[in-house]
Design an enzyme around this catalytic site. Sequence first.
Site, PDB file in Angstrom:
ATOM      1  N   ASP A 269       0.838  -1.179   0.000  1.00 22.42           N
ATOM      2  CA  ASP A 269       0.000   0.000   0.000  1.00 22.42           C
ATOM      3  C   ASP A 269       0.889   1.250   0.000  1.00 22.42           C
ATOM      4  O   ASP A 269       1.845   1.342   0.768  1.00 22.42           O
ATOM      5  CB  ASP A 269      -0.887  -0.023   1.242  1.00 22.42           C
TER       6      ASP A 269
ATOM      7  N   GLU B  69       1.650   0.333  -4.898  1.00 25.23           N
ATOM      8  CA  GLU B  69       1.179   1.624  -5.393  1.00 25.23           C
ATOM      9  C   GLU B  69       2.358   2.593  -5.437  1.00 25.23           C
ATOM     10  O   GLU B  69       2.938   2.905  -4.400  1.00 25.23           O
ATOM     11  CB  GLU B  69       0.094   2.165  -4.473  1.00 25.23           C
TER      12      GLU B  69
END
Length: 878
Positions: free
Chosen positions: A492, A523
């Site tokens: 994340d 990400e």
Amino acid sequence: MRHPVAASAFVATFLLLGQAAPAHAETISPFNVADCSVTDNARVLRPDPNAKLDARAYWLNGDTVRWPGLASGSTVRLIVDGKAIELSPSDPVSPAAFQFTGNGPEFKASGPVRDWLQGDVLVEALDTQGRATERTRLQHPGALDALYADAVTLDTLGVRWTAQASQFQVWAPTAQQLGVCVYNGTAASLHPMTRDAQTGAWSAQVKGDLWGQHYRYLVDVFTPGHGLVRSVVTDPYSISLDTDSQHSWIGDPSDARLKPKNWDTHPAPRTVAQNTDMTIYELHVRDFSRDDATVPQRDRGKLTAFTRADSAGMRHLRALAKAGLTDVHLLPIFDFATLPERDCVQPRIPASAADSEAQQAAIRDIRDRDCYNWGYEPFHFNAVEGSYSTNPNDGAVRIRELRQAVMALHGLGLRVGMDVVYNHTNAAGLDPRSVLDRLVPGYYHRLNTKGQIERSTCCENTATEHRMMGKLLIDSVAYWTRVYRIDSFRFDLMAHQPRDVMEQALTAAQVANRGVPVQFLGEGWNFGEIANGQRFVQASQLSLNGSGIGTFSDRARDAVRGGSAGDSGADLVSNPGFIHRRLTAKDAIAWDYADWVRIGMAGSLRGFDLADRKGAVKPAQDFSYKGAPAAYVSQPQEVVNYVENHDNQTLFDLNAIRMPAEATAQQRVQAQWLAIAINAVSQGIAYYHAGIDVLRSKSLDRNSYNSGDWFNRIDWSGRTNYFGTGLPPEWDNQASWPQMRAALNNPNNRVTAAQIAQTQRFFRDWLAIRHSSTLFRLQSAEDIRRRLSFPTDWIQRDPRVIVAQYDGRGLQGARFANAMVIINAATQAQTIALTGTGWKLHPVLAAKTAADPRLRQVRIRNGAVTVPAYMPVVLVRD
């Protein structure tokens, strides 16, 4: 077992163990075993007299201080627990890690800095009369990293159990005293810990067999803004916990009692040789089985649901694995803070209209007490989340049940990926859910230039650029790999981590997996206080070339879906994408979208030559994506292609809003098919959100992390997709309610069970196509440049039609000499000229079981193929 230490003897114990008492011990009340049982996890022993001060100065290393913004030539001094210590001017040290602070004079400190950092340290500027004119605190991570550099070599942090004794170790270099509380049921015993001056770690050994008991640390530490604080705190390296994470659990994951039968020897799938072989299905543990009537009630929403081989959900995954799916990625399964593990509340949802506010209102007031959360609020990084266990109070059960789930998925032929969140913690300071910051205040989190915690990721940002926070990430990833046989990791907000920490973690994971490749993806969004390399070289889209770590591509995603992930209100309607039947050659954005789709199909590869709409050939990175390079990776394994994931609206919901109101339900289904097909044949890693193949809807919710079970349901039986089950929660959707009402009331957005079933088959067809040939998952940039091309005439003719050609000659696993992919997003049939003879539909599409009935309308004759409107096709020849 060692007897509890008497309160009056605790400080003296340090001397008996051969260690000097802490420098500040004479000012502290000794520990008492009663402290172990307090319900208030942190209490102030001595208030901070300078609580309102900010922290604008920095320790650059173990003896150098910088004060940004202070006038050069200033005289300064340290104030340590009220005592003045003069500093001398220093030549600039200017380490790269502190460039973000700005310029300022630097000073040398001479003295026992390690001891000073255990107390209250300020810095004052003096006028020519020796009077203080300005005062601030110092941020100390630079000093801790320099003075305790050897701490990164520690490999015994946490608990180490044996039947004879248990070893406890925690890093807390600024603590003034520290002990470990051991709990056998409700009885507590207190044991002193000794501090190693070289590493700053505290250790204790407690004799006896403590298996299944619990522990917490008792710590006195100066905490800026509060003062001297006494806390009872769980272990950052906890391997398991009791209910609601009140106490850390004592045991050993390598013990046979925690292993399912054949755990160590069961074969993990060897379906992925390179990152590009991965086809991923992103799945939330609770979503998977909460509403599956074929799962026993006890197991619904739990990890044990994966062991129910004949459930509807497991049959669904089995079919996907057979078609070519390689990985299931589970949303966070580590211990997170925002979900009650005992007595969570189930809302009563009223039967109301498709666009009613009543459903979300029923969730609103209990949403932080219900049974649902995505889990992006880390509490303990190395322990399994208790709400996913059938017995969250038993630390051993948590460990066994996750292993059983992993083993069951491996048995289907599916590797197991894990969504990890090291970029922030749920809490900091003295919050009961704070762990790291109560042990080493001001170290583990990234601070701004005033000493406040940065929150660009929505929560308390961690500072993985600091040695021991980076070590925690690296150790944690290796732990999940070694202990739970996790095959891949999805990070994340990965760009908030340094590239070098991510690379070290990847190496550690490979070692923990005994050399078997482990894949990293994440990400790579570039934003916040670390954007554009302000503090370090990031693990971001544009900074990972050559690392082998994949980042999600927003390029083709936005082209396919339209607009951007943050669209709301009128923009939800006015930004259609490539698949939405609303753009024509007259729309300039349609030409951009076509470029981005082609570049995505080419793996977002820098140096891939492509013609633009005027016929000029140029490298793909010279095409613009909203001002950034449209292509950004050096190898296809560094890009993750997706059109839907847990964030934002599902693809079906976006299609419901962005398609023309008069578009039929079947046309909306076909829009979903186009997106699925584009993703399947794009070079790189293919990533899909669970339920994309059953037309999953969240009733238009853009951010369902805390929207309860109601807005996050999946029906594996295929009877419904849950569209039109109320307006989504006001707290993150209200600005779009007017547009959403129209879509929720549009009968064309209602799909049938037959259309859901057809989409399931379509998805499996395209998984099988991707799996059938290495042409659709090429392993190197060289192969992509050599074997993939896009005919210039079709680039210039119509932005709604994509034609891609593949050369499979001499390629291992290609299966076909040539292939051609045609994506016809136009509203009319298209005829494409073919070079040579022998072209035919891909065997999957030529089969009688193929899902798309329009395949019978594809005509190959007279050196050309005619493809019906709004349809993807693959042709091959031997």
